[in-house]
Design an enzyme around this catalytic site. Structure first.
Site, short mmCIF file in Angstrom:
data_model
loop_
_atom_site.label_atom_id
_atom_site.label_comp_id
_atom_site.label_asym_id
_atom_site.label_seq_id
_atom_site.Cartn_x
_atom_site.Cartn_y
_atom_site.Cartn_z
N ASP A 83 -2.66 -10.80 0.43
CA ASP A 83 -2.06 -10.22 1.63
C ASP A 83 -0.54 -10.37 1.58
OD1 ASP A 83 -4.36 -9.32 2.74
OD2 ASP A 83 -4.54 -10.90 4.26
N ASP B 267 -13.91 -5.63 2.58
CA ASP B 267 -13.19 -6.86 2.92
C ASP B 267 -14.17 -7.98 3.30
OD1 ASP B 267 -11.01 -8.45 3.39
OD2 ASP B 267 -9.99 -7.00 4.66
N MET B 268 -13.70 -9.19 3.30
CA MET B 268 -14.51 -10.35 3.70
C MET B 268 -13.52 -11.45 4.07
SD MET B 268 -15.65 -13.46 2.67
CE MET B 268 -17.01 -14.43 2.22
N ASN B 269 -13.41 -11.68 5.39
CA ASN B 269 -12.24 -12.43 5.84
C ASN B 269 -12.46 -13.81 6.43
OD1 ASN B 269 -10.14 -10.72 5.09
ND2 ASN B 269 -10.65 -9.31 6.74
N ASP C 72 -7.32 1.66 7.11
CA ASP C 72 -7.75 0.25 7.08
C ASP C 72 -8.45 -0.09 8.40
OD1 ASP C 72 -7.27 -2.89 6.84
OD2 ASP C 72 -6.76 -2.05 4.89
N TRP D 115 -4.36 -18.78 1.13
CA TRP D 115 -4.03 -17.46 1.68
C TRP D 115 -2.53 -17.19 1.49
CZ3 TRP D 115 -1.42 -16.17 6.52
CH2 TRP D 115 -1.42 -14.79 6.77
N CYS E 227 -11.76 -7.11 -1.39
CA CYS E 227 -10.66 -7.82 -0.75
C CYS E 227 -11.28 -8.96 0.01
CB CYS E 227 -9.95 -6.86 0.20
SG CYS E 227 -8.76 -7.62 1.30
C1 GLA Z 1 -7.54 -8.70 5.72
C2 GLA Z 1 -7.08 -7.91 4.51
C3 GLA Z 1 -5.94 -7.00 4.90
C4 GLA Z 1 -6.38 -6.08 6.02
C5 GLA Z 1 -6.90 -6.90 7.19
C6 GLA Z 1 -7.51 -6.00 8.24
O1 GLA Z 1 -6.57 -9.60 6.13
O2 GLA Z 1 -6.72 -8.77 3.47
O3 GLA Z 1 -5.50 -6.26 3.79
O4 GLA Z 1 -7.36 -5.21 5.55
O5 GLA Z 1 -7.88 -7.83 6.78
O6 GLA Z 1 -8.03 -6.72 9.29
#
Ligand code: GLA
Length: 777
Positions: free
Chosen positions: A544, A476-478, A364, A197, A522
């Site tokens: 990020d 997104d997928m976090n 976002d 990351w 993302c």
């Molecule tokens: C992730 C994405 C960011 C943003 C956050 C929002 O970290 O990479 O760009 O969108 O989620 O929670």
């Protein structure tokens, strides 16, 4: 493109040839992959086997020399004498692991043969040709179909396999690679792209040594740790010289790349789905498709190789309305307001953005459910009326009325335990019955193997996209996966791959009939930067980390495999939120301009002069956008360790933009040269620095050296001066023919404290300049 004569297959692209043959025992033997060959007689290219190598197993008693261990192969099994790693490990219907796939027949078709479960490259029948070779282990029972699609114009060959079981009894696939090739070693180095990351895609070089090197991901996604793309480069290769092979995989899940140097100096290259926790039973009549691997070769160094990948991705991977289409300059709200916003705050931001030239306003995280922090709300895509009282359609209209398009963030594959979705359907989350699942960023993964979950995601995302005028989606997928288990599948060895098939199904269902929507994927930045996602999203948020010094490494690393048009790159605040590093606003833009430009900061904190600078940056970017996103991109070998040189040349050659980037400045540094390439030797060009401002406050007390009066270096006067006045960095202008410029433009001196004048370049730490090279006349 593809021919077959005397048992030899020949696959030609514009600049490469790939040849292999069927041996007397039916195996596929690689003869050559590399430079284009005019020659038809191949004796010189064939690997010689004139002696029996000790400690080998003879394949047949009739020929003691023929050993699979010493052959250069296109595919290999287990248990017949090849002791290198095999591209497949299958528990066969007879219970053994021994496989020996041999040639049965082949056909050549124009165009691609589409896949049914996974995304893949595509092309018109006039632009590509596919060779399908059927191999069989025991004829009529287990067949392996090998596919080679040749894309001549972009010098890429795509490979994949399909395994079919026609036996009464089931078999179990424990590993099945998408491709394998054995290449004679010529002092190759292996180049891979690793990170984590906020430090994605850092290039790593290692000399090949005997044994197996594995690069792989086990996180459930292609991962920010190890990108599926990798290179083999002859020792001494540079950006512009040397023989370089490139490989990548059209897949977004766990991948595996095995590079093995054998004691016979053959380099075995394999790539495919990671066998980690993988097990896939095939009953009679069933088939399994591997993802598609792509490969290329260039004798023009890393730039030659990456140019092939860039053209291929822009032409044969990215699809829909955004293929080849210039991407809008966007403002993303995340780093500006995070979760804490009201409609008024957003509209204020939007109005400023519009005044500076932004074209797309992206809302976002934080607009739905109880999503006021990352602990709650994921899964509940109903608008938060406290934040947006009129709802999304009304808000989108307000943005449209300001003259901008509207884009929206989702994280559809995830759920917070503190959400209405989880309270109603805890069974939608991935977890093992009877065990507490582990959280990542306070969230759980939704079970995409479950058709009900897929329907829920499709309906909730589609529902929103159809009610408001949304022209862009950030998907997104976090988190990485844990507790892998789905109640919907019998065999948990299928989990990771079925998740991916489920994801691709969802993306298809939502976006296939909405090609006007620009999708940017993302995953905590670049945690899923791969060709599988690029089949759906023409661009991907690269990291990020928006610190320009870090981005030099990240975007450079990605550029070996992916085109500039695929990289989301934003300007954010300084000091930077992750590194605390302060970099000039000009450099933040100069780096981000080599990609799909966006801004991600609260514009109200910019001074009047900074706003003017941003307005100029956006105007410049729009003027050269096509070149910045779709030009031929080159990394140029730096003469000094503290420099990076990038250049992008317009496809029609009318202009180029070159970036001169400095990391740490050095005292009294010698000669600075701007290296250039890709210009036409016989054409005259003019070259000019993009003018950029210098802020008075960055000089502190030094400003007294050039002012007629004395001021306090941190006082009121300097702060006021800084608000209303800037200096312009040195603008250099030259002209000359392409051949002269390509020998390197000698630049003015940098500031060394001995004197200041307008011809001195004032870069300092992390300073940079862009140069525009335009065809004359
Ligand atoms: C992730 C994405 C960011 C943003 C956050 C929002 O970290 O990479 O760009 O969108 O989620 O929670």
């Amino acid at each position: 493109m593809i021919s077959n004569k005397d048992n030899i297959f020949r696959l030609d692209t514009q600049n490469t040839s790939y040849l292999f043959r069927v041996t007397e025992f039916g195996h596929l033997e690689t003869i050559h992959y590399g430079e284009f060959l005019m020659e038809q007689s191949l004796d010189a290219a064939l690997l010689k086997h004139t002696a029996v190598t000790g400690s080998t197993v003879a394949y047949e008693s009739t020929d003691p020399i023929y050993s699979l261990d010493t052959l250069s192969l296109e595919w290999s099994g287990i248990g017949k004498g090849d002791f290198r790693h095999s591209p497949c490990e299958i528990r066969m219907p007879d219970g053994s692991f021994v496989t020996d796939f041999k040639y049965v027949n082949h056909r050549i078709v124009n165009g691609c043969i589409p896949m049914t479960t996974l995304p893949s490259s595509y092309g018109d029948p006039a632009d590509c040709q596919t060779l399908e070779i059927t191999l069989a282990d025991s004829p009529g029972e287990i067949t392996l179909l090998m596919y080679y699609t040749v894309f001549p114009k972009t010098d890429v060959i795509a490979r994949r396999v399909v395994l079919e079981n026609h036996n009464e009894k089931p078999l179990v696939i424990r590993s099945l690679m998408s491709m394998m090739i054995d290449i004679p070693n010529r002092n190759y180095s292996l180049v891979t792209f690793h990170g984590g990351w906020i430090k994605e895609a850092h290039r790593q070089d290692r000399a090949l040594q005997y044994g197996l090197f594995v690069s792989e991901s086990t996180t459930g996604a292609s991962s920010n740790r190890h990108n599926p793309g990798f290179l083999l480069a002859e020792q001494g290769s540079s950006e512009s010289y040397g023989r370089v092979y490139g490989f990548n995989l059209v897949y977004s899940g766990n991948h595996y790349e095995g590079i093995e140097l054998s004691n016979q100096d053959l380099v075995r290259v394999m790539t495919g789905i990671n066998p980690h926790c993988f097990e896939w039973p095939l009953a009679k009549g069933e088939r399994f498709e591997s993802p598609e691997a792509i490969m290329t070769f260039s004798d023009q160094g890393y730039n030659g190789m990456s140019g092939h990948f860039h053209d291929f991705i822009n032409e044969h991977i990215v699809r829909g309305d955004w293929k080849g289409k210039e991407r809008p300059v966007l403002l993303n709200t995340w780093e500006a307001v995070v979760f804490s916003f009201t409609q008024n705050k957003l509209l204020h931001l939007a109005r400023q953005a519009r005044r500076l030239g932004v074209e797309l306003f992206v809302l976002d995280d934080g607009w739905f459910g109880q999503r006021n922090s990352d602990t709650a709300g994921l899964g509940d895509y109903t608008v938060n009326r406290k934040k947006l009282p009129g709802g999304l359609p009304a808000f989108a209209k307000k943005i449209n009325r300001l003259g901008m398009q509207f884009g929206l963030w989702f994280e559809p594959e995830m759920v917070n335990p503190d959400s209405d979705l989880y309270r109603a359907h805890p069974e939608y989350a991935v977890c093992i019955p009877g065990r507490e699942p582990s959280l990542g960023r306070n969230q759980l993964v939704l079970d995409l193997c479950n058709p009900k979950v897929r329907d829920y995601i499709v309906e909730s995302v589609r529902g929103i996209l159809t009610t408001a005028d949304i022209t862009y989606v950030k998907w997104d997928m976090n988190r990485h996966m844990s507790d892998m288990y789905s109640a919907c599948i019998k065999n948990q060895g299928e989990f990771f791959h079925r998740y991916m098939i489920g994801l691709y199904d969802i993306l298809n269902r939502i976006f296939k009939d909405q090609p006007q929507i620009l999708l940017e994927s993302c995953s905590s930045g670049g945690n899923r930067f791969d060709l599988g996602m690029l089949c759906f999203s023409p661009q991907i948020w690269a990291s990020d980390d928006t610190d320009s010094a870090e981005r030099l490494e990240i975007q450079k690393g990605l550029s070996y495999l992916y085109p500039l048009s695929s990289m989301g790159a934003h300007v954010s605040t300084a000091p930077h939120q992750q590194t605390l590093r302060s970099t000039p606003l000009s450099t933040r833009f100069n780096v981000a301009s080599f990609g799909c430009l966006g801004y991600e900061l609260d514009l109200k904190y910019l001074s009047r002069m900074e706003k003017r600078e941003v307005r100029d940056q956006i105007a410049f970017y729009k003027e050269h956008r096509k070149t910045m996103q779709f030009g031929h991109f080159y990394r140029l070998d730096a003469l000094r360790a503290n420099k990076h040189h990038w250049e992008t040349v317009a496809a029609d050659g009318h202009e180029a933009v070159a970036g001169f980037f400095q990391t740490q400045s050095a005292a009294s540094e010698g000669l600075n040269i701007l290296p250039l390439t890709g210009l036409d030797s016989n054409t005259r060009y003019s070259i000019r620095t993009r003018p950029q401002p210098l802020y008075v406050k960055q000089f502190g007390g030094l400003i007294n050296h050039i002012l007629p009066f004395h001021i306090h270096p941190e006082g009121f006067l300097i702060r006021m001066l800084d608000k209303f006045y800037t200096l312009t960095d040195c603008v250099e202008e030259y002209e000359g023919r392409g051949d002269l410029l390509s020998s390197g433009v000698k630049l003015n001196n940098q500031f060394i404290g001995s004197n200041y004048n307008t011809r001195t370049r004032l870069l300092g730490d992390f300073g940079s300049s862009l140069y525009v090279i335009s065809k004359e006349g």
